[in-house]
Write a protein that holds these residues in place. Structure first.
Motif, PDB file in Angstrom:
ATOM      1  N   LEU A  62       0.798  -1.225   0.000  1.00 21.59           N
ATOM      2  CA  LEU A  62       0.000   0.000   0.000  1.00 21.59           C
ATOM      3  C   LEU A  62       0.837   1.284   0.000  1.00 21.59           C
ATOM      4  O   LEU A  62       0.512   2.223  -0.735  1.00 21.59           O
ATOM      5  CB  LEU A  62      -0.982  -0.023   1.179  1.00 21.59           C
ATOM      6  N   PRO A  63       1.933   1.381   0.773  1.00 18.66           N
ATOM      7  CA  PRO A  63       2.727   2.623   0.725  1.00 18.66           C
ATOM      8  C   PRO A  63       3.350   2.899  -0.650  1.00 18.66           C
ATOM      9  O   PRO A  63       3.727   4.028  -0.946  1.00 18.66           O
ATOM     10  CB  PRO A  63       3.834   2.392   1.760  1.00 18.66           C
ATOM     11  N   PHE A  64       3.444   1.889  -1.508  1.00 13.00           N
ATOM     12  CA  PHE A  64       4.046   2.046  -2.818  1.00 13.00           C
ATOM     13  C   PHE A  64       2.993   2.191  -3.915  1.00 13.00           C
ATOM     14  O   PHE A  64       3.276   1.931  -5.091  1.00 13.00           O
ATOM     15  CB  PHE A  64       4.953   0.834  -3.119  1.00 13.00           C
ATOM     16  N   TYR A  65       1.811   2.640  -3.537  1.00  8.35           N
ATOM     17  CA  TYR A  65       0.724   2.751  -4.498  1.00  8.35           C
ATOM     18  C   TYR A  65       1.107   3.630  -5.689  1.00  8.35           C
ATOM     19  O   TYR A  65       0.790   3.318  -6.830  1.00  8.35           O
ATOM     20  CB  TYR A  65      -0.540   3.295  -3.824  1.00  8.35           C
ATOM     21  N   GLY A  66       1.797   4.725  -5.415  1.00  2.00           N
ATOM     22  CA  GLY A  66       2.210   5.633  -6.498  1.00  2.00           C
ATOM     23  C   GLY A  66       3.091   4.938  -7.515  1.00  2.00           C
ATOM     24  O   GLY A  66       2.908   5.108  -8.735  1.00  2.00           O
ATOM     25  N   TRP A  67       4.029   4.140  -7.061  1.00  3.63           N
ATOM     26  CA  TRP A  67       4.917   3.422  -7.975  1.00  3.63           C
ATOM     27  C   TRP A  67       4.117   2.417  -8.804  1.00  3.63           C
ATOM     28  O   TRP A  67       4.319   2.319 -10.012  1.00  3.63           O
ATOM     29  CB  TRP A  67       6.021   2.699  -7.196  1.00  3.63           C
ATOM     30  N   PHE A  68       3.233   1.671  -8.116  1.00  3.95           N
ATOM     31  CA  PHE A  68       2.403   0.701  -8.838  1.00  3.95           C
ATOM     32  C   PHE A  68       1.539   1.402  -9.887  1.00  3.95           C
ATOM     33  O   PHE A  68       1.372   0.906 -11.002  1.00  3.95           O
ATOM     34  CB  PHE A  68       1.511  -0.089  -7.877  1.00  3.95           C
TER      35      PHE A  68
END
Length: 97
Positions: A37-43
């Motif tokens: 979830l914290p890497f949503y932007g990358w995904f």
């Protein structure tokens, strides 16, 4: 073409800690969701948001699985208890009243 027939009896199904297995799998799916979830932007930038939603769906379906296997386990235990309580080993037939 001849119909295929088995040459031996099918083995009995394996019974194990089904409820614990489903609970463990559900926890893993939710943990994977929370870790990503914290890497949503990358995904989102790379078109991989389906990874997050797959983990969330796995956790949600795991809740349905927990409900299902707990009911199944309870039904198996009730059937075994009813069979042990009956002198003939079979559950009594319902009355036609």
């Amino acid at each position: 073409m001849a119909k295929w027939t088995p040459k031996h009896e099918a083995p009995e199904p394996l019974e194990g800690p089904v409820v614990a297995t489903i609970i463990g799998g559900t926890i893993v799916w939710f943990a994977l969701f929370l870790v990503q979830l914290p890497f949503y932007g990358w995904f989102d930038d790379h078109g991989h948001t389906w990874w997050l939603w797959t983990c969330l769906a796995g956790g949600g379906l795991g809740f349905i699985g927990i409900w299902y296997v707990r009911r199944r386990d309870a039904a198996i235990k009730r059937t075994r208890a009813a069979g042990a309580a009956s002198p003939s080993g079979h559950s009594p037939a319902p009355s036609a009243d």
